[in-house]
Design an enzyme around this catalytic site. Structure first.
Site, PDB file in Angstrom:
ATOM      1  N   GLU A  54      36.566  40.204  35.988  1.00 31.72           N
ATOM      2  CA  GLU A  54      35.768  39.300  36.833  1.00 31.72           C
ATOM      3  C   GLU A  54      34.798  38.519  35.948  1.00 31.72           C
ATOM      4  O   GLU A  54      34.855  37.285  35.905  1.00 31.72           O
ATOM      5  CB  GLU A  54      35.020  40.106  37.896  1.00 31.72           C
ATOM      6  CG  GLU A  54      35.982  40.850  38.828  1.00 31.72           C
ATOM      7  CD  GLU A  54      35.481  40.975  40.225  1.00 31.72           C
ATOM      8  OE1 GLU A  54      34.431  41.611  40.440  1.00 31.72           O
ATOM      9  OE2 GLU A  54      36.124  40.421  41.131  1.00 31.72           O
ATOM     10  N   HIS A 111      34.003  48.786  37.642  1.00 31.16           N
ATOM     11  CA  HIS A 111      32.655  48.655  38.204  1.00 31.16           C
ATOM     12  C   HIS A 111      32.160  49.999  38.703  1.00 31.16           C
ATOM     13  O   HIS A 111      32.785  50.598  39.587  1.00 31.16           O
ATOM     14  CB  HIS A 111      32.656  47.657  39.364  1.00 31.16           C
ATOM     15  CG  HIS A 111      32.806  46.249  38.913  1.00 31.16           C
ATOM     16  ND1 HIS A 111      33.256  45.234  39.739  1.00 31.16           N
ATOM     17  CD2 HIS A 111      32.609  45.687  37.702  1.00 31.16           C
ATOM     18  CE1 HIS A 111      33.296  44.103  39.061  1.00 31.16           C
ATOM     19  NE2 HIS A 111      32.922  44.344  37.822  1.00 31.16           N
ATOM     20  N   THR A 141      30.901  41.065  44.260  1.00 24.39           N
ATOM     21  CA  THR A 141      31.937  40.060  44.006  1.00 24.39           C
ATOM     22  C   THR A 141      33.008  40.078  45.101  1.00 24.39           C
ATOM     23  O   THR A 141      33.993  39.353  45.031  1.00 24.39           O
ATOM     24  CB  THR A 141      32.638  40.311  42.653  1.00 24.39           C
ATOM     25  OG1 THR A 141      33.384  41.534  42.754  1.00 24.39           O
ATOM     26  CG2 THR A 141      31.633  40.381  41.525  1.00 24.39           C
ATOM     27  N   THR A 142      32.796  40.958  46.106  1.00 26.89           N
ATOM     28  CA  THR A 142      33.715  40.958  47.252  1.00 26.89           C
ATOM     29  C   THR A 142      32.859  40.837  48.510  1.00 26.89           C
ATOM     30  O   THR A 142      31.674  41.210  48.485  1.00 26.89           O
ATOM     31  CB  THR A 142      34.517  42.276  47.328  1.00 26.89           C
ATOM     32  OG1 THR A 142      33.586  43.353  47.508  1.00 26.89           O
ATOM     33  CG2 THR A 142      35.320  42.533  46.068  1.00 26.89           C
ATOM     34  N   HIS A 149      39.131  46.027  38.914  1.00 24.30           N
ATOM     35  CA  HIS A 149      39.733  44.721  39.212  1.00 24.30           C
ATOM     36  C   HIS A 149      40.728  44.462  38.079  1.00 24.30           C
ATOM     37  O   HIS A 149      40.440  44.798  36.916  1.00 24.30           O
ATOM     38  CB  HIS A 149      38.671  43.614  39.220  1.00 24.30           C
ATOM     39  CG  HIS A 149      37.569  43.858  40.209  1.00 24.30           C
ATOM     40  ND1 HIS A 149      37.558  43.327  41.483  1.00 24.30           N
ATOM     41  CD2 HIS A 149      36.439  44.615  40.112  1.00 24.30           C
ATOM     42  CE1 HIS A 149      36.460  43.724  42.118  1.00 24.30           C
ATOM     43  NE2 HIS A 149      35.773  44.519  41.316  1.00 24.30           N
ATOM     44  N   HIS A 162      35.320  51.461  40.981  1.00 26.15           N
ATOM     45  CA  HIS A 162      36.595  50.812  41.312  1.00 26.15           C
ATOM     46  C   HIS A 162      36.950  49.838  40.200  1.00 26.15           C
ATOM     47  O   HIS A 162      36.151  49.621  39.283  1.00 26.15           O
ATOM     48  CB  HIS A 162      36.482  50.077  42.661  1.00 26.15           C
ATOM     49  CG  HIS A 162      35.477  48.991  42.623  1.00 26.15           C
ATOM     50  ND1 HIS A 162      34.130  49.187  42.921  1.00 26.15           N
ATOM     51  CD2 HIS A 162      35.589  47.689  42.262  1.00 26.15           C
ATOM     52  CE1 HIS A 162      33.480  48.056  42.755  1.00 26.15           C
ATOM     53  NE2 HIS A 162      34.330  47.137  42.355  1.00 26.15           N
ATOM     54  N   HIS A 198      41.482  46.246  48.899  1.00 24.89           N
ATOM     55  CA  HIS A 198      41.238  45.261  47.851  1.00 24.89           C
ATOM     56  C   HIS A 198      40.994  45.900  46.489  1.00 24.89           C
ATOM     57  O   HIS A 198      40.939  45.192  45.484  1.00 24.89           O
ATOM     58  CB  HIS A 198      40.118  44.260  48.171  1.00 24.89           C
ATOM     59  CG  HIS A 198      38.926  44.799  48.840  1.00 24.89           C
ATOM     60  ND1 HIS A 198      38.747  44.738  50.217  1.00 24.89           N
ATOM     61  CD2 HIS A 198      37.842  45.417  48.356  1.00 24.89           C
ATOM     62  CE1 HIS A 198      37.584  45.274  50.518  1.00 24.89           C
ATOM     63  NE2 HIS A 198      37.016  45.694  49.410  1.00 24.89           N
TER      64      HIS A 198
HETATM   65  N1  LIG Z   1      32.964  44.227  42.931  1.00 23.56           N
HETATM   66  S1  LIG Z   1      31.537  44.680  43.461  1.00 23.56           S
HETATM   67  O1  LIG Z   1      30.564  43.660  43.125  1.00 23.56           O
HETATM   68  O2  LIG Z   1      31.188  45.996  42.962  1.00 23.56           O
HETATM   69  N2  LIG Z   1      31.643  44.710  45.067  1.00 23.56           N
HETATM   70  C1  LIG Z   1      31.423  45.684  45.901  1.00 23.56           C
HETATM   71  N3  LIG Z   1      31.602  45.497  47.230  1.00 23.56           N
HETATM   72  C2  LIG Z   1      31.479  46.551  48.186  1.00 23.56           C
HETATM   73  C3  LIG Z   1      30.647  47.677  47.761  1.00 23.56           C
HETATM   74  C4  LIG Z   1      30.833  48.010  46.323  1.00 23.56           C
HETATM   75  N4  LIG Z   1      30.988  46.884  45.427  1.00 23.56           N
HETATM   76 ZN   LIG Z   2      33.948  45.277  41.643  1.00 20.69          ZN
END
Ligand SMILES: NS(=O)(=O)N=C1NCCCN1
Ligand SMILES: [Zn+2]
Length: 259
Positions: free
Chosen positions: A104, A117, A197-198, A94, A92, A62
């Protein structure tokens, strides 16, 4: 226009397996600057990344993720809304489809082309990242907007490696990369209490979103879109794009501004 694979199989159905998706502190949100409260008690954030140790870059199906060694406080974020130093674990991105938006968080309803992020965890209070990821003050994610314009002087170090991690589940060495080179000139920020957010969408994130975007070129962003959501062994090849969750209800939360 078709809404895309992620927009159909992703955010709209997450609540079935993760009911917290409809919780009271979900992320991202739309940030409306004139409705944020300026808090003079909010100090500056400090990023001590000079001793950071990157390990690898991977396609997790993702996003594309750069992971760091986190056995000690060698690379931390501190200050601002944080009561402890938080250790850098990974970063990472988006992003959207060609020419359309992919951040996001949005600002007064406007989205940016992409969002970076930098994920940190509270190793003072929790023993592992996994434990911190389920605690209300367990994680601190630094969000940085990417806007299209000229080439970014250092982003090529990441985009040049993307061909090595085209398929979901691929990973390759990625040493000696310091994400300090991806910061804008100003560290002024908005901050609020939110979530991943995932999935699993844990409500464990203190969000710190920088006001100033960094500038990257459409060509550089395009290289993210050659990544695939799908693995090498799968028949269908689905281009990795629009991997962003849309803004979630604020539910009465306060967004504070550093200044
Ligand atoms: N987009 S986010 O909020 O950073 N989501 C994440 N999910 C898994 C672990 C790291 N971050
Ligand atoms: Zn993220």
């Amino acid at each position: 226009m078709s809404r895309g694979w992620f927009a159909v199989t992703g955010p709209p159905v997450w609540h079935k397996n993760y009911p917290v998706a409809q919780g009271n502190r979900q992320s991202p949100i739309d940030i409306i600057p004139h409705q944020t409260s300026h808090d003079p008690g909010l100090g500056p954030i400090t990023l001590n990344y000079d001793q950071c140790t990157s390990i690898n870059i991977t396609n997790n199906g993702h996003s594309v993720v750069v992971e760091f060694e986190d056995p000690d406080d060698r690379s931390v974020i501190l200050g601002g809304p944080l009561d402890n130093p938080y250790r850098l674990k990974q970063f990472h991105f988006h992003w959207g489809g060609k020419g359309c938006h992919g951040s996001e968080h949005t600002v007064s309803g406007n989205s940016y082309a992409s969002e970076l992020h930098l994920v940190h965890w509270n190793a003072v209070k929790y023993k592992t990242f996994g434990e911190a990821a389920t605690a209300p003050d367990g994680l601190a994610v630094l969000g940085i907007f990417l806007e299209t314009g000229d080439d970014h002087r250092w982003l090529h170090m990441i985009t040049d490696a993307l061909y090595m991690v085209k398929f979901k589940g691929s990973v390759t060495d990625f040493k000696a990369f310091n994400p300090k080179c991806l910061l804008p000139s100003s560290l002024h920020y908005w901050t609020y209490l939110g979530s991943l957010t995932t999935p699993p969408l844990h409500e464990s994130v203190i969000w710190i979103v920088l006001k100033e975007p960094i500038i990257v070129s459409e060509k550089q962003l395009g290289k993210f879109r050659m990544l695939l959501f799908t693995g090498e062994e799968e028949d269908e090849r689905i281009r990795m794009e629009n991997n962003f969750r849309p803004p979630q209800p604020l539910k009465g939360r306060k967004v504070r501004s550093s200044n």
